[in-house]
Scaffold this motif. Structure first.
Motif, mmCIF file in Angstrom:
data_model
loop_
_atom_site.group_PDB
_atom_site.id
_atom_site.type_symbol
_atom_site.label_atom_id
_atom_site.label_comp_id
_atom_site.label_asym_id
_atom_site.label_seq_id
_atom_site.Cartn_x
_atom_site.Cartn_y
_atom_site.Cartn_z
ATOM 1 N N ALA A 19 -3.127 7.299 6.442
ATOM 2 C CA ALA A 19 -3.673 6.046 6.465
ATOM 3 C C ALA A 19 -2.644 4.885 6.505
ATOM 4 N N VAL A 20 -1.774 4.917 5.780
ATOM 5 C CA VAL A 20 -0.733 3.611 5.736
ATOM 6 C C VAL A 20 -0.022 3.864 6.688
ATOM 7 N N ALA A 21 0.464 4.897 7.362
ATOM 8 C CA ALA A 21 1.268 4.976 8.512
ATOM 9 C C ALA A 21 0.446 4.332 9.868
ATOM 10 N N GLU A 22 -0.860 4.675 9.820
ATOM 11 C CA GLU A 22 -1.665 4.389 10.969
ATOM 12 C C GLU A 22 -1.770 2.833 10.769
ATOM 13 N N ALA A 23 -1.915 2.326 9.583
ATOM 14 C CA ALA A 23 -2.240 0.777 9.637
ATOM 15 C C ALA A 23 -0.848 -0.137 9.799
ATOM 16 N N LEU A 49 0.905 -1.219 0.159
ATOM 17 C CA LEU A 49 -0.025 0.101 -0.101
ATOM 18 C C LEU A 49 0.872 1.142 0.030
ATOM 19 N N ALA A 50 1.961 1.153 0.954
ATOM 20 C CA ALA A 50 2.786 2.420 0.779
ATOM 21 C C ALA A 50 3.482 2.659 -0.437
ATOM 22 N N GLN A 51 3.966 1.601 -1.244
ATOM 23 C CA GLN A 51 4.465 1.689 -2.320
ATOM 24 C C GLN A 51 3.648 2.363 -3.521
ATOM 25 N N GLY A 52 2.292 1.899 -3.351
ATOM 26 C CA GLY A 52 1.200 2.117 -4.330
ATOM 27 C C GLY A 52 0.941 3.773 -4.212
ATOM 28 N N VAL A 53 0.752 4.185 -2.937
ATOM 29 C CA VAL A 53 0.487 5.540 -2.781
ATOM 30 C C VAL A 53 1.751 6.438 -2.991
ATOM 31 N N ARG A 54 2.861 6.015 -2.862
ATOM 32 C CA ARG A 54 4.179 7.062 -2.787
ATOM 33 C C ARG A 54 4.385 6.801 -4.330
ATOM 34 N N ALA A 55 4.153 6.129 -5.060
ATOM 35 C CA ALA A 55 4.229 6.174 -6.602
ATOM 36 C C ALA A 55 3.182 7.063 -7.200
ATOM 37 N N ILE A 56 1.940 7.125 -6.720
ATOM 38 C CA ILE A 56 1.153 8.152 -7.038
ATOM 39 C C ILE A 56 1.662 9.777 -6.812
ATOM 40 N N GLY A 57 2.073 9.698 -5.482
ATOM 41 C CA GLY A 57 2.749 10.987 -5.276
ATOM 42 C C GLY A 57 3.907 11.347 -5.978
ATOM 43 N N GLU A 61 -3.766 16.450 -1.596
ATOM 44 C CA GLU A 61 -4.326 16.510 -0.376
ATOM 45 C C GLU A 61 -4.689 15.060 -0.257
ATOM 46 N N GLY A 62 -5.348 14.197 -1.329
ATOM 47 C CA GLY A 62 -5.551 12.919 -1.336
ATOM 48 C C GLY A 62 -4.472 11.965 -0.801
ATOM 49 N N VAL A 63 -3.301 12.478 -1.580
ATOM 50 C CA VAL A 63 -2.172 11.672 -1.050
ATOM 51 C C VAL A 63 -1.802 11.724 0.076
ATOM 52 N N ALA A 64 -1.534 12.752 0.603
ATOM 53 C CA ALA A 64 -1.276 13.133 1.962
ATOM 54 C C ALA A 64 -2.234 12.359 2.970
ATOM 55 N N VAL A 65 -3.580 12.060 2.460
ATOM 56 C CA VAL A 65 -4.466 11.528 3.383
ATOM 57 C C VAL A 65 -4.132 10.132 3.520
ATOM 58 N N ALA A 66 -3.843 9.515 2.204
ATOM 59 C CA ALA A 66 -3.622 8.002 2.084
ATOM 60 C C ALA A 66 -2.265 7.478 2.686
ATOM 61 N N LYS A 69 -9.301 -0.452 7.283
ATOM 62 C CA LYS A 69 -9.561 1.036 7.571
ATOM 63 C C LYS A 69 -8.921 1.503 6.317
ATOM 64 N N ALA A 70 -7.323 1.349 6.229
ATOM 65 C CA ALA A 70 -6.704 1.777 5.506
ATOM 66 C C ALA A 70 -7.031 1.562 3.910
ATOM 67 N N VAL A 71 -7.132 0.568 3.772
ATOM 68 C CA VAL A 71 -7.689 0.388 2.434
ATOM 69 C C VAL A 71 -8.842 1.201 1.824
ATOM 70 N N VAL A 72 -9.982 1.442 2.559
ATOM 71 C CA VAL A 72 -11.023 2.107 2.407
ATOM 72 C C VAL A 72 -10.736 3.575 2.357
ATOM 73 N N THR A 73 -9.992 3.837 3.247
ATOM 74 C CA THR A 73 -9.533 5.496 3.153
ATOM 75 C C THR A 73 -8.528 5.769 1.904
#
Length: 329
Positions: free
Chosen positions: A293-297, A240-248, A285-290, A314-318
């Motif tokens: 969520a990954v850090a919390e998970a 999940l972290a890799q996926g969101v970071r790639a988007i960012g 903003e969406g990247v920051a929220v995601a 919860k992380a997946v839904v967020t």
């Protein structure tokens, strides 16, 4: 597999690849480039995105050469071309240049339909590259991959492979290639089970891909399957972290060819294309929220919470909601 209509000659003046399945689109391009380089090893290949194809660029690329060199001009996301550039392309379709093959990649649908219709009217060779959203389509794809490789696989083996790998066609194609290389004779369910049952890397990245694409229900389904087959939660948070970071990373990078961005961002070119498709609904903003969520998970699965499975859900839904943040802005 991609379906072709009209001429099957990959060196036809114009090839139109229509659909949103990245692997099939890439294969359509590769087929043309391979044929062109078989005819002329010095073929010049230009791979362009809409931001790099400005009015007049196509005329410049297709103008007669003193050395009459063969050239392949690939235009990705043709549905996103500017109105003036579309006029250039339509004009070219009426009188294509010799020794040049134009490859138009178009998502299909209503956007840019005028160019799509013009290419078809001009007699372009068409390759259908539809998104494979149904399990039956992916099963047929796997069977086709084995047939293309000249190998036999039982129906049960094909089904187990789809169940183990998931919906990513690149992963499925890679798995078939691996099995064909390693296994002699008919490939059966037992062989596939030994190789891919509970394959953690593939399943965890399937969860991440579906989440960053905003497909919450499919991401949750993949998550539950992964956990039920023994995939470690920490592998899923990593994916999940890799996926969101790639988007960012890609959203903040300069535009350019996949190969250039790959060098800049440290990703393979095919991943650049995939992330481009995935990032369409994202905002900073969406990247920051995601990422939060990954850090919390991650904290939750490493002992900071009582229920690692809930933390992941919860992380997946967020993340899936964040993937649609642009549409709600």
């Amino acid at each position: 597999m991609a379906r072709k209509t009209g001429s099957d000659d990959p060196l036809a003046p114009v090839t139109l690849a229509v659909g949103q399945e990245d692997l099939l689109l890439d294969r359509a391009v590769r087929e043309v480039v391979t044929a062109a380089r078989a005819a002329d090893a010095d073929t010049d290949v230009r791979d362009l995105t809409p931001d790099r194809l400005q009015p007049g660029t196509l005329a410049e690329l297709t103008s007669p050469s003193l050395f009459a060199e063969r050239k392949v001009v690939v235009v990705r996301d043709a549905q996103d071309l500017s109105a003036d550039t579309v006029k250039d392309v339509k004009a070219y379709l009426g009188s294509p240049a010799e020794e040049i093959t134009l490859v138009l990649l178009h998502a299909g649908g209503a956007k840019g339909k005028g160019l799509l219709d013009a290419a078809r009217k001009a007699g372009a060779r068409e390759v259908a590259c539809p998104k494979m959203t149904k399990p039956a389509d992916r099963l047929a794809f796997v069977r086709g991959e084995f047939r293309t490789a000249g190998r036999s696989a039982t129906p049960e083996a094909c089904q187990v492979l789809v169940d183990a790998i998931g919906s990513d066609l690149r992963e499925l194609a890679s798995a078939v290639t691996q099995l064909v290389a390693d296994v002699e004779g008919t490939i059966d369910e037992a062989v596939v089970g030994r190789y891919y049952k509970g394959r953690a890397e593939a399943s965890s990245f399937t969860v991440a891909d579906r989440a960053v694409e905003g497909r919450a229900a499919e991401a949750l389904e993949a998550l539950r399957w992964s956990l039920s087959t023994g995939v470690a939660p920490v592998l899923i948070t990593s994916a999940l972290a890799q996926g969101v970071r790639a988007i960012g990373k890609l959203s903040s990078a300069r535009g350019g060819r996949p190969a250039d961005l790959a060098r800049e961002l440290g990703m393979p070119p095919w991943k650049i294309d995939r992330v481009r498709q995935q990032m369409r609904g994202w905002t900073p903003e969406g990247v920051a929220v995601a990422l939060r969520a990954v850090a919390e998970a991650d904290a939750g699965v490493k002992g900071g919470g009582d229920d690692p499975e809930y933390a992941l859900e919860k992380a997946v839904v967020t993340i899936a909601r964040a993937a649609r943040s642009r549409g709600r802005a």
